[in-house]
Write a protein that holds these residues in place. Sequence first.
Motif, short mmCIF file in Angstrom:
data_model
loop_
_atom_site.label_atom_id
_atom_site.label_comp_id
_atom_site.label_asym_id
_atom_site.label_seq_id
_atom_site.Cartn_x
_atom_site.Cartn_y
_atom_site.Cartn_z
N ARG A 1 0.84 -1.06 0.10
CA ARG A 1 0.07 -0.10 0.03
C ARG A 1 0.94 1.29 0.15
N GLN B 1 2.33 1.60 -3.45
CA GLN B 1 1.06 2.22 -4.36
C GLN B 1 0.94 3.59 -4.14
N GLU B 2 1.12 4.14 -3.14
CA GLU B 2 0.76 5.47 -2.61
C GLU B 2 1.89 6.22 -3.19
#
Length: 136
Positions: free
Chosen positions: A27, A30-31
Amino acid sequence: MTKDAYRRAMEAVREVGRTEAYEPAIRRAQEATRDLVAAVAEAQDRTYEGFDETATIVAVVDGAGELTDVRISARAVRDLPANLLGTHCRQAVTAARLAAAQGTRASLDDVVAAPVDWDGDAPDPITVFREAVRGL
């Protein structure tokens, strides 16, 4: 967008391979990757202007360096010989493309605060890009 998204992305990607709790690392990667893509898209969405040496001709390019507009002032038409209008237009386009390259470089400098140490002998793509832009 936070500063140094590139470093955050690289660290998150490395963390995925080192931890069993990889979902939070994915995550974060991805950010950070979204931040990088947004920075590049923002730089490409801008427009940049360049002028000829007389400042009577203006060229406008987008972030990719594509010519979107040329404005030739009445003064340019009146004062410049017809056979030099093309040369002056080319000067303005070149200046606009240089401004676009410098603007993109500045945008990426805001995203990448410092070079990232890579595993192995792979070249850092941002460093390769920076060196290419410096040569313009």
